[in-house]
Write a protein that holds these residues in place. Structure first.
Motif, PDB file in Angstrom:
ATOM      1  N   THR A   1      94.971 -12.277  -4.990  1.00 24.03           N
ATOM      2  CA  THR A   1      95.080 -10.904  -5.448  1.00 24.03           C
ATOM      3  C   THR A   1      95.809 -10.787  -6.781  1.00 24.03           C
ATOM      4  O   THR A   1      96.694 -11.590  -7.097  1.00 24.03           O
ATOM      5  N   ARG A   2      95.410  -9.787  -7.558  1.00 27.36           N
ATOM      6  CA  ARG A   2      96.035  -9.392  -8.818  1.00 27.36           C
ATOM      7  C   ARG A   2      96.070 -10.536  -9.840  1.00 27.36           C
ATOM      8  O   ARG A   2      96.942 -10.569 -10.703  1.00 27.36           O
ATOM      9  N   ASN A   3      95.122 -11.437  -9.760  1.00 28.94           N
ATOM     10  CA  ASN A   3      95.004 -12.487 -10.761  1.00 28.94           C
ATOM     11  C   ASN A   3      94.089 -12.034 -11.894  1.00 28.94           C
ATOM     12  O   ASN A   3      93.190 -11.217 -11.698  1.00 28.94           O
ATOM     13  N   VAL A   4      94.312 -12.563 -13.084  1.00 31.20           N
ATOM     14  CA  VAL A   4      93.408 -12.379 -14.210  1.00 31.20           C
ATOM     15  C   VAL A   4      92.695 -13.705 -14.431  1.00 31.20           C
ATOM     16  O   VAL A   4      93.336 -14.720 -14.744  1.00 31.20           O
ATOM     17  N   VAL A   5      91.377 -13.694 -14.238  1.00 30.00           N
ATOM     18  CA  VAL A   5      90.577 -14.921 -14.280  1.00 30.00           C
ATOM     19  C   VAL A   5      89.446 -14.690 -15.287  1.00 30.00           C
ATOM     20  O   VAL A   5      88.483 -13.976 -14.993  1.00 30.00           O
TER      21      VAL A   5
ATOM     22  N   ASN B   1      91.511  -8.292  -8.260  1.00 32.35           N
ATOM     23  CA  ASN B   1      91.580  -9.246  -9.362  1.00 32.35           C
ATOM     24  C   ASN B   1      90.746  -8.755 -10.543  1.00 32.35           C
ATOM     25  O   ASN B   1      89.761  -8.032 -10.377  1.00 32.35           O
ATOM     26  N   VAL B   2      91.117  -9.169 -11.751  1.00 33.40           N
ATOM     27  CA  VAL B   2      90.291  -8.973 -12.939  1.00 33.40           C
ATOM     28  C   VAL B   2      89.593 -10.292 -13.194  1.00 33.40           C
ATOM     29  O   VAL B   2      90.240 -11.297 -13.536  1.00 33.40           O
ATOM     30  N   VAL B   3      88.267 -10.310 -13.012  1.00 35.44           N
ATOM     31  CA  VAL B   3      87.487 -11.550 -13.074  1.00 35.44           C
ATOM     32  C   VAL B   3      86.318 -11.304 -14.026  1.00 35.44           C
ATOM     33  O   VAL B   3      85.332 -10.662 -13.660  1.00 35.44           O
ATOM     34  N   GLU B   4      86.419 -11.815 -15.250  1.00 34.04           N
ATOM     35  CA  GLU B   4      85.455 -11.454 -16.290  1.00 34.04           C
ATOM     36  C   GLU B   4      85.068 -12.664 -17.135  1.00 34.04           C
ATOM     37  O   GLU B   4      85.904 -13.532 -17.403  1.00 34.04           O
ATOM     38  N   GLY B   5      83.805 -12.696 -17.559  1.00 34.65           N
ATOM     39  CA  GLY B   5      83.334 -13.695 -18.505  1.00 34.65           C
ATOM     40  C   GLY B   5      83.215 -15.100 -17.954  1.00 34.65           C
ATOM     41  O   GLY B   5      83.175 -16.064 -18.715  1.00 34.65           O
ATOM     42  N   ASN B   6      83.164 -15.218 -16.631  1.00 31.71           N
ATOM     43  CA  ASN B   6      83.055 -16.535 -16.004  1.00 31.71           C
ATOM     44  C   ASN B   6      81.585 -16.874 -15.725  1.00 31.71           C
ATOM     45  O   ASN B   6      80.760 -15.980 -15.511  1.00 31.71           O
ATOM     46  N   SER B   7      81.263 -18.162 -15.714  1.00 31.91           N
ATOM     47  CA  SER B   7      79.876 -18.581 -15.501  1.00 31.91           C
ATOM     48  C   SER B   7      79.857 -19.833 -14.621  1.00 31.91           C
ATOM     49  O   SER B   7      80.703 -20.722 -14.796  1.00 31.91           O
ATOM     50  N   PRO B   8      78.944 -19.847 -13.637  1.00 30.19           N
ATOM     51  CA  PRO B   8      77.755 -19.011 -13.498  1.00 30.19           C
ATOM     52  C   PRO B   8      77.988 -17.601 -12.951  1.00 30.19           C
ATOM     53  O   PRO B   8      77.067 -16.788 -12.994  1.00 30.19           O
ATOM     54  N   ALA B   9      79.171 -17.294 -12.440  1.00 27.99           N
ATOM     55  CA  ALA B   9      79.456 -15.935 -11.977  1.00 27.99           C
ATOM     56  C   ALA B   9      80.955 -15.743 -11.882  1.00 27.99           C
ATOM     57  O   ALA B   9      81.730 -16.705 -11.841  1.00 27.99           O
TER      58      ALA B   9
ATOM     59  N   SER C   1      78.188 -11.632  -9.605  1.00 34.16           N
ATOM     60  CA  SER C   1      78.615 -12.347  -8.400  1.00 34.16           C
ATOM     61  C   SER C   1      77.428 -13.076  -7.797  1.00 34.16           C
ATOM     62  O   SER C   1      76.254 -12.719  -8.003  1.00 34.16           O
ATOM     63  N   GLN C   2      77.725 -14.109  -7.027  1.00 35.78           N
ATOM     64  CA  GLN C   2      76.734 -14.833  -6.244  1.00 35.78           C
ATOM     65  C   GLN C   2      77.214 -14.919  -4.802  1.00 35.78           C
ATOM     66  O   GLN C   2      78.273 -15.540  -4.580  1.00 35.78           O
ATOM     67  N   PRO C   3      76.524 -14.315  -3.845  1.00 33.59           N
ATOM     68  CA  PRO C   3      75.342 -13.462  -4.018  1.00 33.59           C
ATOM     69  C   PRO C   3      75.698 -12.139  -4.707  1.00 33.59           C
ATOM     70  O   PRO C   3      76.889 -11.797  -4.840  1.00 33.59           O
ATOM     71  N   ALA C   4      74.690 -11.450  -5.163  1.00 36.16           N
ATOM     72  CA  ALA C   4      74.904 -10.184  -5.859  1.00 36.16           C
ATOM     73  C   ALA C   4      75.526  -9.147  -4.921  1.00 36.16           C
ATOM     74  O   ALA C   4      75.424  -9.245  -3.697  1.00 36.16           O
ATOM     75  N   GLY C   5      76.194  -8.179  -5.525  1.00 44.45           N
ATOM     76  CA  GLY C   5      76.738  -7.071  -4.749  1.00 44.45           C
ATOM     77  C   GLY C   5      78.192  -7.160  -4.399  1.00 44.45           C
ATOM     78  O   GLY C   5      78.725  -6.261  -3.746  1.00 44.45           O
ATOM     79  N   MET C   6      78.912  -8.203  -4.839  1.00 44.43           N
ATOM     80  CA  MET C   6      80.328  -8.328  -4.510  1.00 44.43           C
ATOM     81  C   MET C   6      81.219  -7.689  -5.579  1.00 44.43           C
ATOM     82  O   MET C   6      82.410  -7.552  -5.368  1.00 44.43           O
ATOM     83  N   CYS C   7      80.652  -7.332  -6.738  1.00 47.39           N
ATOM     84  CA  CYS C   7      81.432  -6.662  -7.776  1.00 47.39           C
ATOM     85  C   CYS C   7      81.372  -5.146  -7.605  1.00 47.39           C
ATOM     86  O   CYS C   7      80.395  -4.605  -7.132  1.00 47.39           O
TER      87      CYS C   7
ATOM     88  N   ASN D   1      87.688  -5.712  -6.930  1.00 49.13           N
ATOM     89  CA  ASN D   1      87.803  -6.624  -8.063  1.00 49.13           C
ATOM     90  C   ASN D   1      87.053  -6.051  -9.264  1.00 49.13           C
ATOM     91  O   ASN D   1      86.007  -5.413  -9.114  1.00 49.13           O
ATOM     92  N   SER D   2      87.588  -6.271 -10.456  1.00 41.74           N
ATOM     93  CA  SER D   2      86.908  -5.895 -11.690  1.00 41.74           C
ATOM     94  C   SER D   2      86.097  -7.094 -12.162  1.00 41.74           C
ATOM     95  O   SER D   2      86.664  -8.096 -12.627  1.00 41.74           O
ATOM     96  N   CYS D   3      84.779  -7.037 -12.015  1.00 43.95           N
ATOM     97  CA  CYS D   3      83.920  -8.152 -12.386  1.00 43.95           C
ATOM     98  C   CYS D   3      82.526  -7.645 -12.699  1.00 43.95           C
ATOM     99  O   CYS D   3      82.198  -6.487 -12.439  1.00 43.95           O
ATOM    100  N   ARG D   4      81.681  -8.532 -13.258  1.00 42.94           N
ATOM    101  CA  ARG D   4      80.337  -8.117 -13.663  1.00 42.94           C
ATOM    102  C   ARG D   4      79.245  -8.844 -12.904  1.00 42.94           C
ATOM    103  O   ARG D   4      78.171  -8.299 -12.698  1.00 42.94           O
TER     104      ARG D   4
END
Length: 352
Positions: free
Chosen positions: A281-285, A317-325, A346-352, A341-344
């Protein structure tokens, strides 16, 4: 013959009230000052419980073994440097390829040792290694370019690993495990805290293996192949019941080749495998990018021994710009949740 400068500090106890008898005798704790050219190990061997061995700036070519409870081994910052000796190993710590060893026994933990304010570099195995310790503190220590681990601890409880820099070590910058060479269920650390460390350029910034009841908080991990790795296996109890919070995990995009235990690694932020009841929780990734099976921001990865991860909570968590998700759930366990979570992606889709 070289002599050590020993300074005594006197601590007195005051008894308030009447009819209680005389105050107990004063406790005397010595400062053993070690200058360049002198032996740290000799000062440690001469010290009594509660003493401090204070090491001056300079480079000391030796390994140091600590077994005395309550001992403080303190340098004067990064300029106090411990490196391997070219001479034949002088103790079991050196024989194991380690820089500083804090060792209890099978039957009794060594209690209350502090290692602080120095640099340990260039050892074949570990910079600071601890086994069978209780309330060990490792603080303001730089461990750099050691062959396996920067700081490692096994079979230990109630530790504090704070404000250290673990740089360019061969495996994990910080490594904590129940046991290293045996199979066993996860053990309770009694609240060990890994806090505000700099983890940079290692294969893995932090590994927590088969442990329960600890906190990883406020650390900064960058330029590792994997930033943070929580690992369990088929033994019982499982790893977990721990917290990973408020860490900065950015650009861990170093590339590491495949080993006998792991696939090639690159671009992994926080990875959980075979763990349960863990709060992330509350991590910036941010910006952890790679093509490894473990790549991604926060990853629940299928266990190498087919053990599921269950009831883990990934939240806020703030989870941004990571690949593959940003968020990846590649595990088939039950009760794992991803929420707020703040993200764009996810795998599978729908977790953001």
């Amino acid at each position: 013959m070289k002599k050590y400068r020993i300074v005594y500090m006197v601590c007195t106890a005051v008894v308030v009230g009447t009819g209680l008898g005389a105050a107990p005798p004063a406790a005397r704790h010595a400062f053993h000052v070690v200058m360049p050219g002198q032996s740290i190990q000799k000062a440690v061997d001469a010290a009594q419980p509660g003493d401090t061995v204070l090491v001056a700036p300079g480079t000391f070519h030796e390994s140091v073994k600590v077994t005395t409870p309550g001992l403080t081994l303190r340098g004067m910052g990064r300029s106090t440097v411990i490196e391997p000796s070219v001479k034949k190993a002088a103790n079991s710590c050196a024989e194991g390829g380690n820089g500083i060893c804090v060792l209890g026994t099978k039957d009794r933990d060594v209690e209350g040792v502090t290692i602080a304010s120095l640099t340990v570099t260039g050892f074949a195995r570990t910079g600071v290694f601890a086994m069978a310790t209780d309330r060990l503190t490792v603080q303001n220590v730089t461990t750099a370019r050691n062959g396996v681990w920067g700081i490692a601890q096994e079979r230990s409880v109630r530790g504090l690993i704070r404000d250290n820099s673990a740089l360019n070590n061969g495996d994990a910058g910080v490594f904590l495990a129940n046991t290293i060479n045996e199979e066993a269920g996860a053990t309770d650390t009694g609240g060990t805290l890994i806090d505000h460390n700099r983890l940079e350029g290692n294969r893995i910034g932090l590994t927590v293996r088969r442990l329960r009841n600890l906190t990883v908080a406020g650390n900064r991990a960058t330029a590792n192949c994997v930033a943070m790795f929580v690992v369990g296996d088929e033994n019982k109890p499982k790893a977990g019941a721990l917290t990973v919070r408020d860490n900065l995990v950015v650009r861990n995009n170093k590339s590491c080749p495949k080993t006998a235990r792991l696939d090639a690694l690159q671009g992994s932020g926080i990875v959980l495998t075979g763990a349960e009841d863990t709060l992330v929780t509350r991590n910036v990734v941010r910006n952890n990018v790679g093509n490894s099976p473990l790549s991604g921001g926060i990853v629940l990865f299928k266990s190498f021994v087919a053990v599921t991860s269950d009831r883990n909570r990934i939240s806020d968590n703030v989870v941004e710009g990571n690949s593959p998700a940003d968020l990846i759930n590649a595990d088939h366990g039950t009760g794992n949740t991803f929420e707020h979570n703040s993200c764009r992606a996810s795998q599978p889709a729908g977790m953001c």
